[in-house]
Scaffold this motif. Structure first.
Motif, short mmCIF file in Angstrom:
data_model
loop_
_atom_site.label_atom_id
_atom_site.label_comp_id
_atom_site.label_asym_id
_atom_site.label_seq_id
_atom_site.Cartn_x
_atom_site.Cartn_y
_atom_site.Cartn_z
N ILE A 10 0.84 -1.20 0.00
CA ILE A 10 0.00 0.00 0.00
C ILE A 10 0.87 1.25 0.00
CG2 ILE A 10 -1.62 1.33 1.39
CD1 ILE A 10 -2.99 -1.23 2.12
N CYS A 11 1.94 1.22 0.80
CA CYS A 11 2.79 2.41 0.84
C CYS A 11 3.49 2.66 -0.47
CB CYS A 11 3.82 2.27 1.95
SG CYS A 11 3.21 2.99 3.42
N ILE A 12 3.95 1.59 -1.12
CA ILE A 12 4.60 1.77 -2.42
C ILE A 12 3.61 2.39 -3.39
CG2 ILE A 12 5.64 0.55 -4.37
CD1 ILE A 12 6.65 -1.54 -2.47
N ALA A 13 2.36 1.88 -3.35
CA ALA A 13 1.36 2.40 -4.28
C ALA A 13 1.02 3.86 -3.98
CB ALA A 13 0.09 1.54 -4.19
N VAL A 14 0.95 4.21 -2.68
CA VAL A 14 0.64 5.60 -2.33
C VAL A 14 1.76 6.52 -2.81
CG1 VAL A 14 0.41 7.18 -0.38
CG2 VAL A 14 -0.89 5.10 -0.40
N LYS A 15 3.00 6.08 -2.62
CA LYS A 15 4.12 6.91 -3.07
C LYS A 15 4.10 7.08 -4.58
CE LYS A 15 9.04 7.68 -2.75
NZ LYS A 15 10.27 7.51 -2.06
N ALA A 16 3.84 5.98 -5.30
CA ALA A 16 3.81 6.07 -6.76
C ALA A 16 2.68 6.97 -7.23
CB ALA A 16 3.68 4.67 -7.38
N ALA A 17 1.50 6.88 -6.55
CA ALA A 17 0.36 7.69 -6.96
C ALA A 17 0.63 9.17 -6.69
CB ALA A 17 -0.90 7.25 -6.22
#
Lengths: 290, 263
Positions: free
Chosen positions: A151-158
């Motif tokens: 989830i954190c990787i996705a939030v950072k990428a978004a």
């Protein structure tokens, strides 16, 4: 949390295996293959989809205008909402996923609750009156262990992909303010995600701790440590989950591992995001039907 | 430590990489198979408006006058005599049951059994009336689609690479270290909890990754295909088999060897 039932013998096999070789051949500090794609949802300001093994997360960021909070009149802010879809496991049907969703959202609030993660002052349009509010929506599509990291990787990428339109505040002679949106749709400001942290989950299994546990490994672990690390190796917050207890020495070791692994995680993510951006607008979008 | 991030790659259509000569006739529910009324209808079809229509998504198989549609991905349908691997999720709560069974089998345990009878609603009753069935000890479970497990004479295999597999017809595949000697109470209800050696673990992990690669490329699972895949994977490290491009390479080699063996 979505969990899988295991027999005693299977648990014993996994616990003994963690010493030398995990069930799928990985070492204690190896991650599974991660796939990242940004700009998958067209009507958001920014979006990203991340797949880690079979864990699938979709994050959408929408930028809306609102009034700043009373105690912080010069800053914008972020709002997190996590939806555990029934797609992931039947346990999440109806209200089943709400507990997990609130837990994840609270963790996200905590790790972003400091001055340096995101430059909130850049989200301010005019103090005390207008600011940008970023609504970050996380959707769990499939669950195969290691939710927080993904989830954190996705939030950072978004957040890296988010484009906020540039606005100007015009003052009339009477003193009333008008907000003007720029005509050019490509004229936007982007957030700096240098200091956005990522979570590394370390699960204590037997006498060792592992990174990126699968669902079966999570079922064998009694305690885990969530360490939120920035790209410079600075720990922003730490949280222990699970019924079991952790030795203070192991906590220290796990934190050091988390810092080390976190730095490599950030470096890989930065290089992938820059590579994707360098492909330009002509890149082939894979999306959901690829 | 290893960490790899990559951009997603669109899936290639399978027929390009496999190069099959005879194209399968694929249908989806609602497709007309044939308007010829002389055929008998088998599983996966129904008669409507003078033509034979498919009710599942799969490939059409024709045996003389019988047409049936074999589904590509289905829930397990039990047949008498199938070997299955199952996990105990719930149990009857009665006093006699508590006294007798609880010492042997707990919730969450894995067992291997044979299908004894199938009821009209699809439920199956199982029996473990042989020493080769019973509670399973240490090992790894891999869950795959039941349509990928090939029907064979025996589903218990002792592979020459040093581990054994049970290919359950319900898609549950159990990989375990080959027992040293055939004990008197093999298949009985006390599991061996001694640590498994590193060499055995490597074989089991490699087999597990091979089976997962075969499944992602939709290859039928039986002892020969698993063995060929194991041999093709030996030059790579066990954890590299989790990467998509290495999976493709290994399965391609396996497919070629299987075709050569047939032809």
């Amino acid at each position: 949390m979505a969990s899988v039932a295991l027999s005693e013998a299977e648990k014993v096999y996994i616990v003994h295996g963690v010493q030398d070789l995990r069930v799928d051949g990985r070492g204690c500090e190896d991650y599974r293959c991660v796939e990242v794609e940004t700009d998958v949802v067209s009507n958001t300001s920014g979006s990203a989809r991340v797949k880690l093994g079979h864990t699938d997360i979709l994050v959408g960021v929408k930028a809306e205008m609102g009034t700043p909070k009373l105690e912080k009149p010069n800053e914008g802010y972020l709002e997190f909402f996590v939806d555990c879809s029934a797609n992931a496991t039947p346990e999440f049907e109806g209200r089943g996923g709400d507990d997990l969703g609130t837990e994840i959202a609270n963790t996200l609030y905590r790790i972003f609750n400091n001055k340096s993660s995101v430059d909130l002052k850049s989200l301010c349009i005019s103090p005390r009156e207008h600011c940008w509010i970023l609504y970050v929506d996380v959707l769990l599509l499939e669950c195969d262990g290691n939710l927080f990291d993904t989830i954190c990787i996705a939030v950072k990428a978004a957040l890296f992909n988010t484009r906020i339109p540039r606005v100007r505040v015009l003052e009339d002679e009477e003193g009333s303010k008008d907000i003007e949106l720029s005509d050019d749709p490509y004229d936007c400001i982007r957030l700096s995600v240098e200091n956005v942290p990522c979570i590394v989950t370390l699960c204590k299994i037997g006498y060792r701790h592992v990174v990126d546990a699968t669902l079966q490994e999570e079922a064998c672990s009694l305690a885990s440590l969530l360490v939120s690390v920035t790209s410079a190796g600075v720990v922003t917050c730490m949280r222990k989950v699970g019924k079991g207890s952790l030795d203070p020495e192991s906590i220290f070791e796990m934190m050091e591992t988390g810092k080390r692994v976190g730095k490599v995680l950030h470096a890989s993510l930065q290089s992938v995001l820059h590579k994707e951006e360098s492909l330009g607008p002509k890149r082939q979008k894979v999306g959901f039907l690829g | 430590m290893a960490m790899e991030m990559r951009l997603p790659v669109a899936r290639k259509p399978l027929s390009e990489s496999v190069g099959r000569d005879t194209k399968k006739h694929l249908v989806v529910p609602g497709d007309t198979i044939t308007t010829d009324t002389g055929f008998m209808r088998g599983h996966g079809t129904y008669m409507g408006e003078e033509k034979l229509i498919a009710s599942v998504a799969g490939s059409v198989e024709r045996v003389n006058k019988l047409i049936c549609v074999k589904a590509l991905k289905t829930r397990y349908n039990g047949e008498v005599g199938d070997i299955v691997v199952g996990r105990i999720t719930e149990r009857r709560r009665s006093a006699e049951d508590e006294l007798a069974m609880r010492g042997f089998l707990q919730e969450g345990d894995l067992i291997s059994a044979e299908v004894q009878a199938v009821f009209s609603d699809g439920a199956v009753s199982l029996h473990t009336r042989s020493l080769k069935y019973g509670k399973l000890g240490q090992g790894v479970l891999v869950q795959v689609s039941p349509s990928l497990v090939k029907r064979q004479k025996t589903h218990f295999h002792d592979l020459p690479c040093g581990a054994s597999v049970i290919l359950g017809n319900n898609g549950f595949i159990w990989i375990y270290p080959t027992p040293e000697h055939k004990e008197e109470d093999a298949g009985a209800f006390s599991a061996n909890l001694e640590p498994v050696s590193l060499a055995d673990r490597e074989v089991i992990s490699r087999l597990r990754n091979c089976i997962v690669s075969l499944v992602t490329q939709r290859v039928m699972l039986y002892d020969t295909s698993i063995l060929y895949c194991y041999e093709a994977s030996l030059p790579h490290q066990i954890k590299d088999l989790l990467k998509p491009e290495i999976m493709e390479e290994v399965v391609m080699e396996t497919r070629q060897r299987l075709l050569e063996q047939e032809g």
